[in-house]
Design a protein around this motif. Sequence first.
Motif: not given
Length: 183
Positions: A45-50, A52-53, A57-60, A140-144
Amino acid sequence: MPRIPYPDVSKLEPQVQKMLAGTPLNIVRMAALASPAAFKAAGELGYALSTPENLDPHLRETAILRVGYLTNSKYELHQHLSIAKAVGLTDAQIEAIGSMHYDRLDPTMAAVARFTDDVVRNVAPSDENLAALRALVSDRVVINLVMCIGHYGTVARIIGVTGIEPDEEALKHLPTNEDEQAQ
């Protein structure tokens, strides 16, 4: 000294030892106490969140920094202040995220910061904060982002419960009391 000792790596399952070999950070070492399945899933999960696709990265990093500030996680903040800079956040943006001067951020970063604050504090964001974010990013971005907030909230809690120390190099860069009071 942590409140819960780090595992003896030699006594961990071989698959966990292999996963640990590439990431010797204290948080990863401590997380290895989880079941192998949970440890592997958290890492994935950590890898998937990191990636950029999956999440800009700025939002994360905006979300992760807000989680770090809200949970008072010096370890998490140290790790992600440097990552935030590496992905291009400016000192001014980082200061605005930390001080909650969201009017100094672009509209999307500000919406992410407000949304993160709401999710961390209240679990369900206000209709206003959710609508403001949805006007700027996809669902999708909201859920991520929700997954990111939850993941790093879990990381902050592992840090808090176990009392792990920042990695040796991190100790040199932690803010002093004077630095914190200046914020």
